[in-house]
Design a protein around this motif. Structure first.
Motif, PDB file in Angstrom:
ATOM      1  N   VAL A  92      -5.077   5.456   0.422  1.00  0.00           N
ATOM      2  CA  VAL A  92      -4.172   4.588  -0.335  1.00  0.00           C
ATOM      3  C   VAL A  92      -4.187   5.073  -1.779  1.00  0.00           C
ATOM      4  O   VAL A  92      -5.222   5.065  -2.431  1.00  0.00           O
ATOM      5  N   TYR A  94       0.875  -1.171   0.000  1.00  0.00           N
ATOM      6  CA  TYR A  94       0.000   0.000   0.000  1.00  0.00           C
ATOM      7  C   TYR A  94       0.909   1.218   0.000  1.00  0.00           C
ATOM      8  O   TYR A  94       1.858   1.279   0.795  1.00  0.00           O
ATOM      9  N   GLY A 137       3.442   3.726   3.976  1.00  0.00           N
ATOM     10  CA  GLY A 137       2.786   2.597   3.349  1.00  0.00           C
ATOM     11  C   GLY A 137       2.698   1.396   4.261  1.00  0.00           C
ATOM     12  O   GLY A 137       3.021   1.463   5.440  1.00  0.00           O
ATOM     13  N   PHE A 185      -8.597   2.724   1.396  1.00  0.00           N
ATOM     14  CA  PHE A 185      -8.651   2.947  -0.044  1.00  0.00           C
ATOM     15  C   PHE A 185      -9.901   3.747  -0.407  1.00  0.00           C
ATOM     16  O   PHE A 185      -9.838   4.695  -1.191  1.00  0.00           O
ATOM     17  N   TYR A 201       0.552   5.225   0.749  1.00  0.00           N
ATOM     18  CA  TYR A 201      -0.388   6.189   1.302  1.00  0.00           C
ATOM     19  C   TYR A 201      -0.186   7.571   0.696  1.00  0.00           C
ATOM     20  O   TYR A 201       0.926   7.955   0.342  1.00  0.00           O
ATOM     21  N   ILE A 251      -1.948   0.478  -4.980  1.00  0.00           N
ATOM     22  CA  ILE A 251      -1.898  -0.894  -4.469  1.00  0.00           C
ATOM     23  C   ILE A 251      -1.067  -1.683  -5.470  1.00  0.00           C
ATOM     24  O   ILE A 251      -1.444  -1.819  -6.631  1.00  0.00           O
TER      25      ILE A 251
END
Length: 109
Positions: free
Chosen positions: A79, A8, A51, A74, A10, A82
Protein backbone atom coordinates in the motif's frame (compact mmCIF):
# COMPACT_ATOMS: atom_id res chain seq x y z
CA UNK A 1 -17.57 6.96 16.54
CA UNK A 2 -17.18 8.53 13.15
CA UNK A 3 -17.35 6.87 9.76
CA UNK A 4 -14.47 7.08 7.28
CA UNK A 5 -14.17 6.09 3.64
CA UNK A 6 -10.62 4.92 3.08
CA UNK A 7 -8.87 4.31 -0.22
CA UNK A 8 -5.85 2.05 -0.41
CA UNK A 9 -3.59 2.64 -3.39
CA UNK A 10 -1.36 -0.33 -4.19
CA UNK A 11 2.19 -0.21 -5.50
CA UNK A 12 1.87 -1.48 -9.11
CA UNK A 13 5.43 -2.86 -9.12
CA UNK A 14 4.59 -5.14 -6.17
CA UNK A 15 1.19 -6.47 -7.23
CA UNK A 16 2.71 -9.92 -7.77
CA UNK A 17 3.33 -10.09 -4.00
CA UNK A 18 -0.28 -9.42 -3.02
CA UNK A 19 -1.17 -13.12 -3.12
CA UNK A 20 1.69 -13.84 -0.68
CA UNK A 21 0.34 -11.42 1.94
CA UNK A 22 -3.43 -11.71 1.28
CA UNK A 23 -4.11 -14.32 4.03
CA UNK A 24 -2.41 -12.17 6.71
CA UNK A 25 -4.10 -9.04 5.32
CA UNK A 26 -7.57 -10.61 5.48
CA UNK A 27 -6.93 -12.02 8.96
CA UNK A 28 -6.00 -8.53 10.14
CA UNK A 29 -9.05 -6.91 8.51
CA UNK A 30 -11.35 -9.59 9.97
CA UNK A 31 -9.94 -8.71 13.41
CA UNK A 32 -10.79 -5.03 12.84
CA UNK A 33 -14.27 -6.06 11.69
CA UNK A 34 -14.80 -8.19 14.81
CA UNK A 35 -13.75 -5.18 16.93
CA UNK A 36 -16.36 -3.02 15.17
CA UNK A 37 -13.74 -0.76 13.59
CA UNK A 38 -14.09 -1.99 10.00
CA UNK A 39 -17.58 -2.02 8.53
CA UNK A 40 -16.69 -3.31 5.08
CA UNK A 41 -13.82 -3.56 2.60
CA UNK A 42 -13.17 -4.71 -0.92
CA UNK A 43 -10.97 -4.50 -3.99
CA UNK A 44 -11.61 -1.64 -6.42
CA UNK A 45 -12.03 -3.12 -9.86
CA UNK A 46 -10.59 -0.20 -11.81
CA UNK A 47 -8.43 -1.42 -14.67
CA UNK A 48 -6.13 1.62 -14.45
CA UNK A 49 -5.61 1.72 -10.69
CA UNK A 50 -4.92 -0.99 -8.14
CA UNK A 51 -6.54 -0.39 -4.80
CA UNK A 52 -9.28 -1.02 -2.29
CA UNK A 53 -12.09 0.78 -0.49
CA UNK A 54 -12.59 0.35 3.25
CA UNK A 55 -15.36 1.78 5.43
CA UNK A 56 -14.06 2.35 8.96
CA UNK A 57 -15.82 3.27 12.22
CA UNK A 58 -13.28 4.87 14.55
CA UNK A 59 -13.03 7.83 16.90
CA UNK A 60 -10.78 9.78 14.50
CA UNK A 61 -9.15 9.75 11.07
CA UNK A 62 -5.83 9.36 12.84
CA UNK A 63 -7.02 6.17 14.57
CA UNK A 64 -8.25 4.75 11.24
CA UNK A 65 -4.89 5.50 9.62
CA UNK A 66 -2.87 4.08 12.53
CA UNK A 67 -4.90 0.86 12.49
CA UNK A 68 -4.44 0.47 8.73
CA UNK A 69 -0.71 1.13 8.96
CA UNK A 70 -0.57 -2.14 10.92
CA UNK A 71 -2.11 -4.06 7.99
CA UNK A 72 0.41 -6.55 6.55
CA UNK A 73 -0.19 -5.07 3.09
CA UNK A 74 1.00 -1.68 4.36
CA UNK A 75 3.78 -3.14 6.49
CA UNK A 76 5.27 -4.90 3.44
CA UNK A 77 5.08 -1.89 1.12
CA UNK A 78 2.12 -3.03 -0.99
CA UNK A 79 0.00 0.00 0.00
CA UNK A 80 1.65 3.21 -1.15
CA UNK A 81 -1.06 5.58 -0.03
CA UNK A 82 -3.91 5.56 2.48
CA UNK A 83 -6.50 8.27 1.86
CA UNK A 84 -8.86 8.76 4.81
CA UNK A 85 -11.97 10.92 4.36
CA UNK A 86 -14.68 11.40 6.96
CA UNK A 87 -17.94 10.20 5.47
CA UNK A 88 -21.40 11.04 6.72
CA UNK A 89 -23.79 8.40 5.40
CA UNK A 90 -27.33 9.67 4.99
CA UNK A 91 -29.06 6.54 3.68
CA UNK A 92 -28.52 2.91 4.64
CA UNK A 93 -27.43 0.91 7.67
CA UNK A 94 -24.81 3.42 8.82
CA UNK A 95 -27.26 6.34 8.62
CA UNK A 96 -29.77 5.31 11.29
CA UNK A 97 -29.39 8.54 13.25
CA UNK A 98 -30.71 10.79 10.46
CA UNK A 99 -34.29 11.92 10.13
CA UNK A 100 -34.52 12.65 6.41
CA UNK A 101 -37.02 15.45 6.88
CA UNK A 102 -35.30 17.55 9.54
CA UNK A 103 -31.83 16.25 10.34
CA UNK A 104 -30.48 15.91 6.85
CA UNK A 105 -27.39 18.15 6.79
CA UNK A 106 -28.10 20.04 3.56
CA UNK A 107 -31.91 19.86 3.30
CA UNK A 108 -34.16 22.88 3.24
CA UNK A 109 -37.79 21.69 3.11
Amino acid sequence: MRTYAVIYEYEPQLLSLIDDWRPAHRTYLRKLHAEGKLFSSGHLRDINTAGALLIMRTSSAREARELLEQDPFFQHGLVTNIIVKEWEPTIGDLAVRFDTTSDFPISNP
